[in-house]
Design a protein around this motif. Structure first.
Motif, PDB file in Angstrom:
ATOM      1  N   TYR A   7      21.217  40.996  63.460  1.00 53.74           N
ATOM      2  CA  TYR A   7      22.668  40.824  63.378  1.00 53.74           C
ATOM      3  C   TYR A   7      23.039  39.514  64.050  1.00 53.74           C
ATOM      4  O   TYR A   7      22.476  39.150  65.090  1.00 53.74           O
ATOM      5  CB  TYR A   7      23.404  41.988  64.053  1.00 53.74           C
ATOM      6  CG  TYR A   7      24.907  41.797  64.079  1.00 53.74           C
ATOM      7  CD1 TYR A   7      25.652  41.937  62.914  1.00 53.74           C
ATOM      8  CD2 TYR A   7      25.561  41.433  65.249  1.00 53.74           C
ATOM      9  CE1 TYR A   7      27.018  41.729  62.915  1.00 53.74           C
ATOM     10  CE2 TYR A   7      26.931  41.226  65.260  1.00 53.74           C
ATOM     11  CZ  TYR A   7      27.655  41.378  64.090  1.00 53.74           C
ATOM     12  OH  TYR A   7      29.009  41.159  64.090  1.00 53.74           O
ATOM     13  N   VAL A   8      23.978  38.785  63.451  1.00 57.18           N
ATOM     14  CA  VAL A   8      24.487  37.537  64.019  1.00 57.18           C
ATOM     15  C   VAL A   8      26.005  37.578  63.955  1.00 57.18           C
ATOM     16  O   VAL A   8      26.584  37.806  62.890  1.00 57.18           O
ATOM     17  CB  VAL A   8      23.975  36.300  63.247  1.00 57.18           C
ATOM     18  CG1 VAL A   8      24.557  35.020  63.851  1.00 57.18           C
ATOM     19  CG2 VAL A   8      22.452  36.237  63.258  1.00 57.18           C
ATOM     20  N   ALA A   9      26.657  37.397  65.094  1.00 58.54           N
ATOM     21  CA  ALA A   9      28.114  37.245  65.138  1.00 58.54           C
ATOM     22  C   ALA A   9      28.395  35.791  65.465  1.00 58.54           C
ATOM     23  O   ALA A   9      27.888  35.267  66.461  1.00 58.54           O
ATOM     24  CB  ALA A   9      28.726  38.162  66.192  1.00 58.54           C
ATOM     25  N   SER A  10      29.177  35.130  64.635  1.00 62.44           N
ATOM     26  CA  SER A  10      29.408  33.700  64.819  1.00 62.44           C
ATOM     27  C   SER A  10      30.824  33.349  64.402  1.00 62.44           C
ATOM     28  O   SER A  10      31.221  33.582  63.260  1.00 62.44           O
ATOM     29  CB  SER A  10      28.394  32.903  63.983  1.00 62.44           C
ATOM     30  OG  SER A  10      28.570  31.514  64.150  1.00 62.44           O
ATOM     31  N   GLY A  11      31.596  32.811  65.322  1.00 61.25           N
ATOM     32  CA  GLY A  11      32.964  32.431  65.021  1.00 61.25           C
ATOM     33  C   GLY A  11      33.623  31.819  66.236  1.00 61.25           C
ATOM     34  O   GLY A  11      33.163  32.025  67.367  1.00 61.25           O
ATOM     35  N   PRO A  12      34.693  31.068  66.048  1.00 63.59           N
ATOM     36  CA  PRO A  12      35.347  30.398  67.174  1.00 63.59           C
ATOM     37  C   PRO A  12      35.762  31.338  68.300  1.00 63.59           C
ATOM     38  O   PRO A  12      35.661  30.987  69.477  1.00 63.59           O
ATOM     39  CB  PRO A  12      36.573  29.739  66.523  1.00 63.59           C
ATOM     40  CG  PRO A  12      36.191  29.553  65.099  1.00 63.59           C
ATOM     41  CD  PRO A  12      35.329  30.724  64.761  1.00 63.59           C
TER      42      PRO A  12
END
Length: 394
Positions: A353-358
């Motif tokens: 799982y990858v969570a990526s965001g500003p």
């Protein structure tokens, strides 16, 4: 212009991976599928081995070379005298709601600390209230509110000689958390280089007590590096937690610029490797880095590859936000499109799982919703008694 030249010069060092950003379609965020024979949500089946995925990725490369637009970083660089203004996508939600108010009141009553407040996290209201997913989470900070280290990005107060830990804190924290109705809790701490065991025993006791009071609650321990001491890492890894997290914070090349001098990339990577070795089967490992500290895209990709090679299951990316004028300035604001590129590549590399965001932070509610579903699905498939963290008998 100098920043543009630096980025352009950096891209050819990882041509195969970088070119895929412009040519390969971005896979969707790991979705949750409903099992017809079950009432629970389960994540999509795991992807094929990482080596095969990377080989396939390289076969899909486009003929043209990448350019700066593939990453959509802001070209302007912030300094202490001329900080960058926040872009339109960096909007914070004002905290509120009944559950948020109840948790905050209980924290004040028991004199407990959260990293959400200490670090001025922009997602605090969403996480505490449950938000869209209904999975209410909070990040509790133990071992006091004073750190023995002084990282340039962190807003937590520091001292070489912080007050001694409260011996009643593990039981107080466990009772408070068990009464809040949370589904997933993150327990973290300041660094305690002043203690013989770096605070690992206090950490393990808190996790064990909470698991006794509420066995169904999923616990993530976001730990310091314990100066790389394997015995400290082992103690926490075997405490009964579900997710062992330790943040490397930034790319390998910027460690000395961003973090305290006692922290380094190899030491943090070793902590994650040791945790994977000692933790019971099924325990996830997790790490996080901030973007916008002056890193280049190829440095991010190189760091991702090394983290994945260490067996880390979950990785998150978020925008560095300067807590005050005393802290390290934001070098650049990375666009949502660039964050999505890193998320897509991370899934290609084999992260579960990858969570990526500003606005993503290492302990982010939306990510915890997916991790929670992933753990529950894994346990549903495993033979009874053969999966998951077991409490170490003390």
């Amino acid at each position: 212009m100098q920043r543009r030249r630096e980025l352009l010069q950096s891209l050819p060092r990882f041509p195969s991976l970088l070119r895929s950003f412009s040519s390969a379609p971005s896979p969707p965020l790991q979705t949750l599928e409903r099992d017809p024979s079950s009432q629970t949500l389960s994540p999509s089946p795991p992807p094929p081995p990482a080596a095969n995925r990377l080989a396939d990725l390289r076969l899909r490369l486009a003929a043209e070379a990448p350019d700066l637009s593939n990453f959509v970083y802001s070209v302007e660089v912030g300094t202490k005298k001329r900080p960058l203004p926040k872009p339109k996508w960096m909007k914070e939600t004002i905290p509120g709601g009944a559950k948020y108010a109840a948790i905050k009141a209980k924290l004040r009553e028991l004199k407990l600390h959260t990293v959400c407040e200490e670090a001025r996290c922009p997602n605090m209201g969403e996480c505490w209230s449950g938000g869209e997913t209904g999975t209410a989470t909070a990040t509790i900070m133990i071992l006091g509110d004073t750190c023995t280290r002084g990282c340039r990005f962190c807003n937590v107060k520091t001292s070489r000689t912080p007050p001694p830990p409260d011996p009643n804190e593990p039981s107080n924290v466990a009772r408070a958390i068990a009464s809040w109705g949370l589904d997933y809790v993150v327990i973290t701490s300041v660094d305690r280089d002043d203690l013989p065991d770096q605070g690992s025993g206090h950490f393990a006791e808190t996790v064990q007590t909470l698991k006794i009071l509420k066995p169904t609650m999923l616990i993530e321990a976001l730990v310091p590096d314990f100066r790389g001491d394997p015995s400290c890492v082992e103690k926490v890894a075997k405490s009964g937690l579900d997710v062992f997290a330790h943040n490397i914070e930034t790319v390998e090349e910027l460690q000395s610029v961003v973090r305290d001098y006692r922290a380094n990339f190899k030491q943090s990577l070793d902590v994650l490797k040791i945790a994977k070795e000692y933790a019971p089967e099924g325990t996830l490992t997790k790490t996080s880095i901030m973007l916008g500290c002056g890193e280049t895209p190829d440095q991010v990709i190189s760091t991702m590859e090394k983290v994945r090679a260490a067996g880390v299951d979950v990785m998150t990316f978020g925008q560095y936000m300067r807590p005050s004028k005393r802290h390290m300035p934001v070098s650049e604001y990375v666009t949502p499109e660039a964050f999505e590129k890193y998320r897509s590549l991370g899934m290609e590399m084999g992260f579960r799982y990858v969570a990526s965001g500003p606005m993503v932070r290492s302990s982010y509610k939306a990510g915890e919703f997916y991790i929670k579903a992933m753990i529950e699905a894994d346990r549903a498939k495993a033979p009874l008694g053969n999966y998951g963290p077991q409490l170490e008998q003390s």
